[in-house]
Design a protein around this motif. Structure first.
Motif, PDB file in Angstrom:
ATOM      1  N   HIS A  75       0.959  -0.887   0.197  1.00 26.07           N
ATOM      2  CA  HIS A  75       0.199  -0.029  -0.114  1.00 26.07           C
ATOM      3  C   HIS A  75       0.922   1.272   0.107  1.00 26.07           C
ATOM      4  O   HIS A  75       1.807   1.362   0.774  1.00 26.07           O
ATOM      5  CB  HIS A  75      -0.877   0.136   1.311  1.00 26.07           C
ATOM      6  N   PRO A  76       0.523   2.249  -0.836  1.00 25.00           N
ATOM      7  CA  PRO A  76       1.325   3.503  -0.864  1.00 25.00           C
ATOM      8  C   PRO A  76       1.012   4.078   0.444  1.00 25.00           C
ATOM      9  O   PRO A  76       0.269   4.113   1.455  1.00 25.00           O
ATOM     10  CB  PRO A  76       0.432   4.311  -1.781  1.00 25.00           C
ATOM     11  N   PRO A  77       2.442   4.781   0.897  1.00 29.60           N
ATOM     12  CA  PRO A  77       2.423   5.464   2.471  1.00 29.60           C
ATOM     13  C   PRO A  77       1.403   6.551   2.281  1.00 29.60           C
ATOM     14  O   PRO A  77       1.222   7.245   1.481  1.00 29.60           O
ATOM     15  CB  PRO A  77       3.875   6.024   2.149  1.00 29.60           C
ATOM     16  N   GLY A  78       0.925   6.788   3.499  1.00 33.84           N
ATOM     17  CA  GLY A  78      -0.046   7.930   3.784  1.00 33.84           C
ATOM     18  C   GLY A  78      -1.574   7.352   3.283  1.00 33.84           C
ATOM     19  O   GLY A  78      -2.476   8.079   3.770  1.00 33.84           O
ATOM     20  N   GLU A  79      -1.869   6.286   2.523  1.00 37.09           N
ATOM     21  CA  GLU A  79      -2.887   5.852   2.259  1.00 37.09           C
ATOM     22  C   GLU A  79      -3.368   4.500   3.194  1.00 37.09           C
ATOM     23  O   GLU A  79      -2.590   3.771   3.172  1.00 37.09           O
ATOM     24  CB  GLU A  79      -3.038   5.491   0.736  1.00 37.09           C
ATOM     25  N   SER A  80      -4.499   4.500   3.533  1.00 34.38           N
ATOM     26  CA  SER A  80      -4.795   3.241   4.424  1.00 34.38           C
ATOM     27  C   SER A  80      -5.449   2.036   3.337  1.00 34.38           C
ATOM     28  O   SER A  80      -5.697   2.474   2.224  1.00 34.38           O
ATOM     29  CB  SER A  80      -6.273   3.728   5.055  1.00 34.38           C
ATOM     30  N   ALA A  81      -5.218   0.927   3.758  1.00 29.86           N
ATOM     31  CA  ALA A  81      -5.781  -0.025   2.781  1.00 29.86           C
ATOM     32  C   ALA A  81      -7.144   0.040   2.370  1.00 29.86           C
ATOM     33  O   ALA A  81      -7.915   0.585   3.267  1.00 29.86           O
ATOM     34  CB  ALA A  81      -5.494  -1.352   3.629  1.00 29.86           C
ATOM     35  N   PRO A  82      -7.620  -0.221   1.468  1.00 27.98           N
ATOM     36  CA  PRO A  82      -8.973  -0.358   1.075  1.00 27.98           C
ATOM     37  C   PRO A  82      -9.950  -1.385   1.808  1.00 27.98           C
ATOM     38  O   PRO A  82      -9.269  -2.350   2.298  1.00 27.98           O
ATOM     39  CB  PRO A  82      -8.861  -0.823  -0.515  1.00 27.98           C
ATOM     40  N   PRO A  83     -11.169  -0.892   1.988  1.00 29.68           N
ATOM     41  CA  PRO A  83     -11.910  -1.826   3.003  1.00 29.68           C
ATOM     42  C   PRO A  83     -11.948  -3.081   2.314  1.00 29.68           C
ATOM     43  O   PRO A  83     -12.364  -3.379   1.015  1.00 29.68           O
ATOM     44  CB  PRO A  83     -13.212  -0.959   3.118  1.00 29.68           C
ATOM     45  N   ARG A  84     -11.992  -4.220   3.143  1.00 30.89           N
ATOM     46  CA  ARG A  84     -12.177  -5.606   2.719  1.00 30.89           C
ATOM     47  C   ARG A  84     -13.678  -5.937   2.884  1.00 30.89           C
ATOM     48  O   ARG A  84     -14.242  -5.467   3.906  1.00 30.89           O
ATOM     49  CB  ARG A  84     -11.116  -6.302   3.538  1.00 30.89           C
ATOM     50  N   PRO A  85     -13.928  -6.651   2.107  1.00 28.93           N
ATOM     51  CA  PRO A  85     -15.473  -7.169   2.111  1.00 28.93           C
ATOM     52  C   PRO A  85     -15.500  -7.998   3.274  1.00 28.93           C
ATOM     53  O   PRO A  85     -14.557  -8.571   3.670  1.00 28.93           O
ATOM     54  CB  PRO A  85     -15.904  -7.842   0.774  1.00 28.93           C
ATOM     55  N   PRO A  86     -16.823  -8.328   4.158  1.00 23.76           N
ATOM     56  CA  PRO A  86     -16.608  -9.184   5.247  1.00 23.76           C
ATOM     57  C   PRO A  86     -16.521 -10.560   4.700  1.00 23.76           C
ATOM     58  O   PRO A  86     -16.699 -10.963   3.768  1.00 23.76           O
ATOM     59  CB  PRO A  86     -18.348  -9.008   5.577  1.00 23.76           C
ATOM     60  N   THR A  87     -15.815 -11.474   5.640  1.00 17.52           N
ATOM     61  CA  THR A  87     -15.443 -12.787   5.321  1.00 17.52           C
ATOM     62  C   THR A  87     -16.542 -13.608   5.491  1.00 17.52           C
ATOM     63  O   THR A  87     -17.770 -13.103   5.783  1.00 17.52           O
ATOM     64  CB  THR A  87     -14.461 -13.110   6.422  1.00 17.52           C
ATOM     65  N   ALA A  88     -16.502 -14.740   5.111  1.00 19.23           N
ATOM     66  CA  ALA A  88     -17.754 -15.765   5.109  1.00 19.23           C
ATOM     67  C   ALA A  88     -18.219 -16.023   6.542  1.00 19.23           C
ATOM     68  O   ALA A  88     -19.032 -16.006   6.819  1.00 19.23           O
ATOM     69  CB  ALA A  88     -17.339 -17.131   4.305  1.00 19.23           C
ATOM     70  N   PHE A  89     -16.890 -15.966   7.455  1.00 16.95           N
ATOM     71  CA  PHE A  89     -17.342 -16.264   8.887  1.00 16.95           C
ATOM     72  C   PHE A  89     -18.229 -15.029   9.635  1.00 16.95           C
ATOM     73  O   PHE A  89     -19.149 -15.431  10.243  1.00 16.95           O
ATOM     74  CB  PHE A  89     -16.096 -16.427   9.642  1.00 16.95           C
ATOM     75  N   GLN A  90     -17.889 -13.896   8.995  1.00 20.61           N
ATOM     76  CA  GLN A  90     -18.616 -12.557   9.646  1.00 20.61           C
ATOM     77  C   GLN A  90     -19.965 -12.644   9.174  1.00 20.61           C
ATOM     78  O   GLN A  90     -20.752 -12.300   9.902  1.00 20.61           O
ATOM     79  CB  GLN A  90     -17.723 -11.382   9.063  1.00 20.61           C
ATOM     80  N   ASP A  91     -19.855 -13.126   7.825  1.00 21.30           N
ATOM     81  CA  ASP A  91     -21.484 -13.055   6.990  1.00 21.30           C
ATOM     82  C   ASP A  91     -22.326 -14.086   7.998  1.00 21.30           C
ATOM     83  O   ASP A  91     -23.483 -14.000   8.229  1.00 21.30           O
ATOM     84  CB  ASP A  91     -21.595 -13.358   5.698  1.00 21.30           C
TER      85      ASP A  91
END
Length: 110
Positions: A77-93
């Protein structure tokens, strides 16, 4: 060429039939995330064999390799930028579908 015993053959047929059902795929999806990580460690980082003897040294190798993998993932990931949001996992669903509250750290950005 040999033939498996009848009981084993019937068990294989039942398992193969079960694997064609959507419910089985939903249950298996829970495992898919960790399976990919384990595969990455085994094939990409040589974790099938330890470089040293002894449980303590093997544990140290595993911990250091895990740290290296995390640093490698973070460096994408480029410095200063946060990671893109991840979709929920199957366990979270699954937890959401069952109405089971998740820990705050488990919440995916929506």
């Amino acid at each position: 060429m040999g033939f498996p015993p009848r009981e084993l053959h019937e068990l294989q047929l039942r398992n193969r039939a079960e694997q064609r059902e959507p419910d089985w795929h939903k249950r298996y999806a829970v495992r898919s995330g960790i399976e990919g990580t384990i595969c990455e460690f085994a094939h990409g980082h040589g974790m099938r064999r330890c470089r040293c003897r002894g449980q303590a040294k093997a544990h140290l190798q595993h911990v250091l390799t895990a740290i290296a993998v995390n640093v490698e993932r973070l460096s994408r990931h480029p410095p200063g930028e946060s990671a893109p949001p991840r979709p929920p996992t199957a366990f979270q669903d699954y937890l959401d579908q069952q109405g089971i509250p998740r820990l705050r750290s488990w919440h995916a950005a929506s």
